[in-house]
Design a protein around this motif. Sequence first.
Motif, PDB file in Angstrom:
ATOM      1  N   UNK A 158       6.126  -6.989   6.702  1.00 55.89           N
ATOM      2  CA  UNK A 158       5.105  -7.871   6.125  1.00 55.89           C
ATOM      3  C   UNK A 158       3.967  -7.008   5.595  1.00 55.89           C
ATOM      4  N   UNK A 159       3.881  -6.834   4.290  1.00 54.74           N
ATOM      5  CA  UNK A 159       3.010  -5.814   3.707  1.00 54.74           C
ATOM      6  C   UNK A 159       2.189  -6.285   2.515  1.00 54.74           C
ATOM      7  N   UNK A 160       2.173  -7.584   2.233  1.00 50.93           N
ATOM      8  CA  UNK A 160       1.474  -8.073   1.034  1.00 50.93           C
ATOM      9  C   UNK A 160       0.400  -9.093   1.400  1.00 50.93           C
TER      10      UNK A 160
ATOM     11  N   UNK B 181      -1.335  -6.085   3.753  1.00 54.06           N
ATOM     12  CA  UNK B 181      -1.196  -7.332   4.505  1.00 54.06           C
ATOM     13  C   UNK B 181      -2.569  -7.788   4.982  1.00 54.06           C
ATOM     14  N   UNK B 182      -3.362  -8.256   4.017  1.00 53.51           N
ATOM     15  CA  UNK B 182      -4.715  -8.719   4.313  1.00 53.51           C
ATOM     16  C   UNK B 182      -4.831 -10.189   3.942  1.00 53.51           C
ATOM     17  N   UNK B 183      -5.898 -10.807   4.416  1.00 58.56           N
ATOM     18  CA  UNK B 183      -6.089 -12.243   4.182  1.00 58.56           C
ATOM     19  C   UNK B 183      -7.325 -12.484   3.334  1.00 58.56           C
ATOM     20  N   UNK B 184      -7.135 -13.270   2.284  1.00 59.27           N
ATOM     21  CA  UNK B 184      -8.250 -13.756   1.472  1.00 59.27           C
ATOM     22  C   UNK B 184      -8.512 -15.185   1.927  1.00 59.27           C
ATOM     23  N   UNK B 185      -9.641 -15.413   2.564  1.00 57.43           N
ATOM     24  CA  UNK B 185      -9.923 -16.697   3.194  1.00 57.43           C
ATOM     25  C   UNK B 185     -10.015 -17.858   2.224  1.00 57.43           C
ATOM     26  N   UNK B 186      -9.876 -19.063   2.753  1.00 53.84           N
ATOM     27  CA  UNK B 186      -9.927 -20.282   1.937  1.00 53.84           C
ATOM     28  C   UNK B 186     -11.229 -20.362   1.154  1.00 53.84           C
ATOM     29  N   UNK B 187     -11.102 -20.742  -0.128  1.00 47.63           N
ATOM     30  CA  UNK B 187     -12.278 -20.948  -0.954  1.00 47.63           C
ATOM     31  C   UNK B 187     -13.021 -19.684  -1.315  1.00 47.63           C
ATOM     32  N   UNK B 188     -12.385 -18.515  -1.173  1.00 47.83           N
ATOM     33  CA  UNK B 188     -13.038 -17.252  -1.533  1.00 47.83           C
ATOM     34  C   UNK B 188     -12.861 -16.978  -3.019  1.00 47.83           C
ATOM     35  N   UNK B 189     -13.670 -16.030  -3.518  1.00 50.32           N
ATOM     36  CA  UNK B 189     -13.624 -15.651  -4.921  1.00 50.32           C
ATOM     37  C   UNK B 189     -13.526 -14.138  -5.022  1.00 50.32           C
TER      38      UNK B 189
ATOM     39  N   UNK C  24       0.811  -1.213   0.000  1.00 53.07           N
ATOM     40  CA  UNK C  24       0.000   0.000   0.000  1.00 53.07           C
ATOM     41  C   UNK C  24       0.851   1.271   0.000  1.00 53.07           C
ATOM     42  N   UNK C  25       2.139   1.139  -0.097  1.00 57.15           N
ATOM     43  CA  UNK C  25       2.999   2.310  -0.089  1.00 57.15           C
ATOM     44  C   UNK C  25       4.437   1.932   0.192  1.00 57.15           C
ATOM     45  N   UNK C  26       5.131   2.785   0.943  1.00 56.94           N
ATOM     46  CA  UNK C  26       6.550   2.574   1.197  1.00 56.94           C
ATOM     47  C   UNK C  26       6.819   1.855   2.515  1.00 56.94           C
ATOM     48  N   UNK C  27       5.785   1.454   3.206  1.00 57.10           N
ATOM     49  CA  UNK C  27       5.964   0.768   4.480  1.00 57.10           C
ATOM     50  C   UNK C  27       6.646  -0.571   4.253  1.00 57.10           C
TER      51      UNK C  27
END
Length: 343
Positions: A259-261, A279-287, A253-256
Amino acid sequence: MLQISCNYLHAKFKPYNNLITITLTFSPHHSNFSPPQQTTTIRRSMPTGELHYTTPPKAAATTNNSAVVGASDEGWLWSQIKAEARRDAESEPALASYLYSTILSHSSLERSLSFHLGNKLCSSTLLSTLLYDLFLNAFATDPSLSSAAVADLRAARERDPACISYSHCLLNYKGFLACQAHRVAHLLWRQARQPLALALHSRVADVFAVDIHPAARIGKGVLFDHATGVVVGETAVIGNNVSILHHVTLGGTGKVGGDRHPKIGDGVLIGAGATILGNIKIGEGAKIGAGSVVLIDVPPRTTAVGNPARLVGGKEKPSQLEDVPGESMDHTSFISEWSDYII
């Protein structure tokens, strides 16, 4: 294979089982020239340097259906690839030499893939022979690279209706090839060989238009469909059985620093042009729908679409997916619930 030609002489050099076969043939480019009736073949040992590579032993036959990816599965798949290559060479003679040098002259999937990647990614200063040895040693050092390649081949063949054969994927799918090259770069990164890992990463980006940082972690059974324009950041994690379409970005999201992805769970499907940042989570089986911009966590087995992305069914009670999107490749099942868009 290296081929040298002059007015009367053609020479072909073919590596096979640590031997170089040099075939000399004569052709009548001049009306007064009489060609000999046979071909002369000279065989000599090809030095292997410090390379010590052996194909992993095949596992004993088993009825356990959970052991899908293993040495026995790799053996079956390699036999299938060779059979497909022989068929294609017979039906399309123009490809016979190419198929021989990339598949049929090799004793294992690892050797074929190493040879093919070496030729794809080489440059005037990064020689194909160096890359060939590099990839072979990587496969020998970490057997999980072989099982991952097998799982990725199966994923492409089973999920992409345009994939007509395993050999087609092995030779022509740049998403598959970029992913296998990344796995080797990631191994180099973990071995504290960052300069070489970054050099390999740069060649993958140049040749395949796929930019995956060597530190990014990728699971097995991953499909990069089309793959052009895919960007995966340094601290990103991609789980098993994930399918990602072209022009997808897993970025910061910037220059930080740190763990940032994004962290992508197992069985996720990410549509073309989607952007997932931070640094977000896309849960299992999501679309994740095509073209979506995702900036916060997405719960497991839900669908996020739009810019900014919203959950289908609403934030409080989002619709739950019954299948595994990363395997079913169903991009549009949510449309009737999400939109009244009509043409």
